[in-house]
Design a protein around this motif. Structure first.
Motif, mmCIF file in Angstrom:
data_model
loop_
_atom_site.group_PDB
_atom_site.id
_atom_site.type_symbol
_atom_site.label_atom_id
_atom_site.label_comp_id
_atom_site.label_asym_id
_atom_site.label_seq_id
_atom_site.Cartn_x
_atom_site.Cartn_y
_atom_site.Cartn_z
ATOM 1 N N ASN A 256 0.859 -1.190 0.000
ATOM 2 C CA ASN A 256 0.000 0.000 0.000
ATOM 3 C C ASN A 256 0.892 1.236 0.000
ATOM 4 O O ASN A 256 1.830 1.343 0.792
ATOM 5 N N ILE A 257 0.594 2.169 -0.901
ATOM 6 C CA ILE A 257 1.288 3.460 -0.925
ATOM 7 C C ILE A 257 0.230 4.543 -0.899
ATOM 8 O O ILE A 257 -0.521 4.715 -1.857
ATOM 9 N N ASN A 258 0.133 5.257 0.209
ATOM 10 C CA ASN A 258 -0.821 6.352 0.274
ATOM 11 C C ASN A 258 -0.389 7.500 -0.626
ATOM 12 O O ASN A 258 0.804 7.765 -0.772
ATOM 13 N N ARG A 259 -1.351 8.170 -1.226
ATOM 14 C CA ARG A 259 -1.018 9.391 -1.930
ATOM 15 C C ARG A 259 -0.413 10.380 -0.956
ATOM 16 O O ARG A 259 -0.661 10.337 0.245
ATOM 17 N N GLU A 260 0.405 11.283 -1.472
ATOM 18 C CA GLU A 260 1.173 12.182 -0.616
ATOM 19 C C GLU A 260 0.285 12.977 0.331
ATOM 20 O O GLU A 260 0.591 13.105 1.520
ATOM 21 N N SER A 261 -0.846 13.488 -0.162
ATOM 22 C CA SER A 261 -1.724 14.287 0.685
ATOM 23 C C SER A 261 -2.326 13.446 1.795
ATOM 24 O O SER A 261 -2.472 13.905 2.936
ATOM 25 N N MET A 262 -2.677 12.214 1.495
ATOM 26 C CA MET A 262 -3.245 11.328 2.510
ATOM 27 C C MET A 262 -2.196 10.946 3.553
ATOM 28 O O MET A 262 -2.479 10.878 4.748
ATOM 29 N N ALA A 263 -0.988 10.678 3.104
ATOM 30 C CA ALA A 263 0.078 10.327 4.038
ATOM 31 C C ALA A 263 0.385 11.486 4.984
ATOM 32 O O ALA A 263 0.669 11.285 6.167
ATOM 33 N N ASP A 264 0.325 12.708 4.463
ATOM 34 C CA ASP A 264 0.653 13.875 5.278
ATOM 35 C C ASP A 264 -0.326 14.070 6.433
ATOM 36 O O ASP A 264 0.075 14.430 7.541
ATOM 37 N N VAL A 265 -1.618 13.862 6.198
ATOM 38 C CA VAL A 265 -2.599 14.084 7.261
ATOM 39 C C VAL A 265 -2.791 12.848 8.131
ATOM 40 O O VAL A 265 -3.231 12.945 9.277
ATOM 41 N N GLY A 266 -2.446 11.660 7.601
ATOM 42 C CA GLY A 266 -2.597 10.433 8.370
ATOM 43 C C GLY A 266 -4.047 10.014 8.519
ATOM 44 O O GLY A 266 -4.966 10.619 7.972
ATOM 45 N N PHE A 267 -4.265 8.942 9.286
ATOM 46 C CA PHE A 267 -5.597 8.414 9.577
ATOM 47 C C PHE A 267 -6.395 8.189 8.283
ATOM 48 O O PHE A 267 -7.599 8.432 8.242
ATOM 49 N N SER A 268 -5.716 7.724 7.238
ATOM 50 C CA SER A 268 -6.364 7.607 5.926
ATOM 51 C C SER A 268 -6.058 6.271 5.266
ATOM 52 O O SER A 268 -5.388 6.215 4.232
ATOM 53 N N PRO A 269 -6.546 5.156 5.814
ATOM 54 C CA PRO A 269 -6.312 3.874 5.139
ATOM 55 C C PRO A 269 -7.163 3.784 3.881
ATOM 56 O O PRO A 269 -8.389 3.893 3.935
ATOM 57 N N PRO A 270 -6.562 3.601 2.701
ATOM 58 C CA PRO A 270 -7.344 3.502 1.470
ATOM 59 C C PRO A 270 -8.026 2.144 1.353
ATOM 60 O O PRO A 270 -7.795 1.232 2.155
ATOM 61 N N THR A 271 -8.862 2.024 0.338
ATOM 62 C CA THR A 271 -9.630 0.784 0.184
ATOM 63 C C THR A 271 -8.729 -0.427 0.045
ATOM 64 O O THR A 271 -9.074 -1.512 0.530
ATOM 65 N N ARG A 272 -7.547 -0.271 -0.607
ATOM 66 C CA ARG A 272 -6.710 -1.449 -0.849
ATOM 67 C C ARG A 272 -6.225 -2.083 0.447
ATOM 68 O O ARG A 272 -5.937 -3.282 0.482
ATOM 69 N N VAL A 273 -6.132 -1.312 1.533
ATOM 70 C CA VAL A 273 -5.731 -1.884 2.819
ATOM 71 C C VAL A 273 -6.749 -2.924 3.277
ATOM 72 O O VAL A 273 -6.404 -4.041 3.682
ATOM 73 N N PHE A 274 -8.032 -2.584 3.189
ATOM 74 C CA PHE A 274 -9.066 -3.502 3.664
ATOM 75 C C PHE A 274 -9.356 -4.601 2.642
ATOM 76 O O PHE A 274 -9.768 -5.703 3.023
#
Length: 366
Positions: A256-274
């Motif tokens: 899983n690689i979060n988009r940069e904006s999502m990684a910066d704010v955190g608390f953002s697991p994308p659908t691929r994680v689940f």
């Protein structure tokens, strides 16, 4: 409860990463007794790339934009709740403003943000951004990620409230599957090529492939066709949602690689994680704040801050341990991170602030 939704697409995941989220939320809201109408524009060839599946839990309306918007808004005004999702891809600014005209003693209006970091960055950087004036007018603001930082930023912009409703697992859709030799590899990453993702894909995935020439890698998603790739990386193009289980179960590990904006704010697991959790796959994720809110690092999910660390995990995690980590993640997801639970949370929020005459109907629905 009758809910009218404006979103990117319920029936197609083509250039539409929110599809899995929409399906999980609205399928389970329908199971709680809600009547769902989902309106999506006919753009980006999504209707020509529909995913197989049963979407009968919602009435799907495919519309031409902007010609059909007046008619859709009249239809939406007969609902109990009108939801405008972010990132529809056509006439977003118009809809963000005009859905507010649907409000009445019966009808409430919500903005449901599926990319809050991008939305807020745009609004905060542009004092004259027209959406800024709309935010205080919505009865509800929901986000699918971002946690406390995003909530605080929305409240500072005048939102009446802000409720994270995170991605989750729909076990009927994402589950263990027989592996396929077509997708056999040491590490797979699936994600469309986007401006604020590409640099991180280079850092975490392509660099890993360069550092581990003995390993096989698969890259899925649209837009990578003209990207120069290391010789041990195979690009497989768009991965339909029906193939996610086979892809996740055929790789030794999933990235899983979060988009940069999502990684910066955190608390953002994308659908691929689940999706990986449902398949019982061993997932490596880039580091972002709040991971431990969802899964236990080291035991249920592996965390890496660089390509070197991903290579280390590939070389030191034997298959038996990888399977145990994937199974532990799946067990936790099935216990605490189901879309049925997310839908119940959303319904409790709707119910808590419903007009008095609606509350009896809402209680019956849940």
């Amino acid at each position: 409860m009758k809910i009218f939704v404006f979103g990117s697409s319920l029936v197609s995941s083509y250039w539409n990463g929110a599809a899995t989220y929409y399906r999980g939320i609205y399928k389970n809201l329908a199971a709680l007794g809600c009547e769902i109408i989902f309106a999506e524009p006919d753009i980006y060839k999504r209707q020509q790339n529909r995913d197989p599946g049963d979407y009968s839990y919602a009435k799907s309306l495919v519309y031409r934009t902007p010609d059909d918007i007046d008619w859709l808004l009249r239809l939406a005004s007969d609902s109990d709740l009108v939801i405008k999702h972010s990132g529809i891809g056509a006439e977003d600014a118009l809809l963000e403003r005009r859905v507010l005209d649907c409000r009445s003693p019966r009808t409430r209006v919500a903005f449901w943000d599926v990319d809050a970091p991008a939305t807020l960055s745009s609004v905060e950087a542009e004092p004259l951004n027209p959406f800024r004036a709309c935010i205080p007018e919505y009865d509800f603001v929901f986000t699918y990620g971002g946690g406390p930082p995003i909530v605080q930023r929305y409240l500072q912009l005048g939102a009446k409230n802000c409720h994270p409703v995170y991605n989750a697992l729909e076990p009927e859709s994402h589950h263990p599957a027989d592996p396929s030799s077509d997708f056999a590899c040491d590490l797979v990453f699936v994600g469309n090529r986007l401006p604020d993702r590409e640099r991180r894909v280079e850092q975490f995935f392509l660099r890993t492939a360069e550092l581990a020439p003995e390993c096989k890698f698969i890259l899925g998603g649209e837009g990578w066709g003209n990207k120069e790739l290391p010789p041990n990386v195979r690009w497989i193009g768009h991965v339909r949602t029906g193939d996610h289980n086979r892809v996740n179960c055929s790789a030794r590990m999933v990235l899983n690689i979060n988009r940069e904006s999502m990684a910066d704010v955190g608390f953002s697991p994308p659908t691929r994680v689940f999706e990986a959790a449902g398949a019982g796959a061993c997932l490596i994720t880039d580091h972002w704040k709040g991971i431990e809110t969802f899964f236990e690092p080291g035991n249920e999910i592996l965390v890496a801050s660089s390509a070197d660390e991903i290579v280390h995990l590939l070389r030191t995690t034997p298959p038996k341990k990888a399977r145990a980590i994937g199974q532990a993640m799946r067990t936790h997801a099935l216990r605490d991170h189901l879309y049925a639970q997310r839908a119940e949370l959303a319904m409790s929020i709707f119910r808590s602030s419903a007009p008095q005459r609606e509350r009896h109907e809402l209680r019956q629905a849940v």
